[in-house]
Design an enzyme around this catalytic site. Structure first.
Site, PDB file in Angstrom:
ATOM      1  N   ASP A  89     -18.401  -0.226  27.453  1.00 58.72           N
ATOM      2  CA  ASP A  89     -18.014  -0.182  26.052  1.00 58.72           C
ATOM      3  C   ASP A  89     -16.715   0.611  25.965  1.00 58.72           C
ATOM      4  O   ASP A  89     -16.587   1.660  26.597  1.00 58.72           O
ATOM      5  CB  ASP A  89     -19.135   0.523  25.268  1.00 58.72           C
ATOM      6  CG  ASP A  89     -18.899   0.515  23.773  1.00 58.72           C
ATOM      7  OD1 ASP A  89     -19.166  -0.531  23.161  1.00 58.72           O
ATOM      8  OD2 ASP A  89     -18.468   1.537  23.228  1.00 58.72           O
ATOM      9  N   ILE A  90     -15.737   0.101  25.218  1.00 61.08           N
ATOM     10  CA  ILE A  90     -14.472   0.814  25.058  1.00 61.08           C
ATOM     11  C   ILE A  90     -14.714   2.004  24.124  1.00 61.08           C
ATOM     12  O   ILE A  90     -15.202   1.828  23.003  1.00 61.08           O
ATOM     13  CB  ILE A  90     -13.370  -0.112  24.506  1.00 61.08           C
ATOM     14  CG1 ILE A  90     -13.121  -1.270  25.487  1.00 61.08           C
ATOM     15  CG2 ILE A  90     -12.080   0.675  24.252  1.00 61.08           C
ATOM     16  CD1 ILE A  90     -12.163  -2.334  24.968  1.00 61.08           C
ATOM     17  N   GLU A 111     -16.684  -4.743  21.461  1.00 54.04           N
ATOM     18  CA  GLU A 111     -15.923  -4.127  22.551  1.00 54.04           C
ATOM     19  C   GLU A 111     -16.808  -3.830  23.753  1.00 54.04           C
ATOM     20  O   GLU A 111     -16.492  -3.019  24.598  1.00 54.04           O
ATOM     21  CB  GLU A 111     -15.219  -2.850  22.069  1.00 54.04           C
ATOM     22  CG  GLU A 111     -16.116  -1.683  21.746  1.00 54.04           C
ATOM     23  CD  GLU A 111     -16.698  -1.690  20.332  1.00 54.04           C
ATOM     24  OE1 GLU A 111     -17.276  -0.668  19.961  1.00 54.04           O
ATOM     25  OE2 GLU A 111     -16.603  -2.684  19.596  1.00 54.04           O
TER      26      GLU A 111
END
Length: 166
Positions: free
Chosen positions: A36-37, A79
């Protein structure tokens, strides 16, 4: 996924069933990496969604270069990216995850074309959860649910790190 070129969530679920069945049948290891960003909402809120899309594309490309041809890359959500690593033991998957994390951390994302005052490039980090397939588990979805659980632990304990599901 049109933006990243990765499998979409539906394709991921199909590949998950195939890959776990193959792993079980061949008695070969299989691992899952979920990433996950970090603070992606902040990127969108600060620079706009066009820059957010640029970040997603750039990170997807950066990660793809680090994966093997047989690895299965999917965009799981906004994301979130998920990777199935066939024929990969847990210790090997941890090495891959750490390599992905470092590559993303070092990547400078050029956003000059978006004409944001005094900003030519930005950087992001990713948090990662890693899990190994348990062939005795009747539910193949637990492979990615366990990686997701480890991912949330990475986010809760400071981000930009790799956590292994225990």
């Amino acid at each position: 996924d049109a933006l990243t070129g990765y499998n979409n969530r539906h394709q991921f679920e199909k590949r998950l069933k195939e890959t776990t069945a193959s792993s079980k049948r061949q008695n070969r290891p299989l691992c899952c990496i979920m990433s996950d960003i970090d603070y992606f909402k902040h990127v969108n809120d600060t620079y706009g969604h066009a820059v957010g899309d640029c970040v997603l594309k750039t990170i997807a490309k950066t990660i793809k270069k680090e994966l093997r041809e047989e690895d299965i890359a999917s965009r799981y959500g906004g994301e979130e990216f998920i990777f199935l690593l066939p024929h990969t033991k847990l210790d090997e998957a941890i090495v891959v995850a750490e390599r992905l994390r470092k590559k993303v951390e070092k990547k400078k994302i050029n956003i000059e074309e978006y004409n944001i005052k005094d900003v030519k490039e930005i950087s992001v980090t990713i948090s990662i959860g890693v899990s190994e397939y348990n062939k005795n588990d009747k539910n193949p979805e637990n492979l990615y649910k366990n990686a997701d659980s480890a991912l949330y632990k990475a986010k809760e304990t400071g981000r930009n790190k790799v956590i292994v599901y225990q």
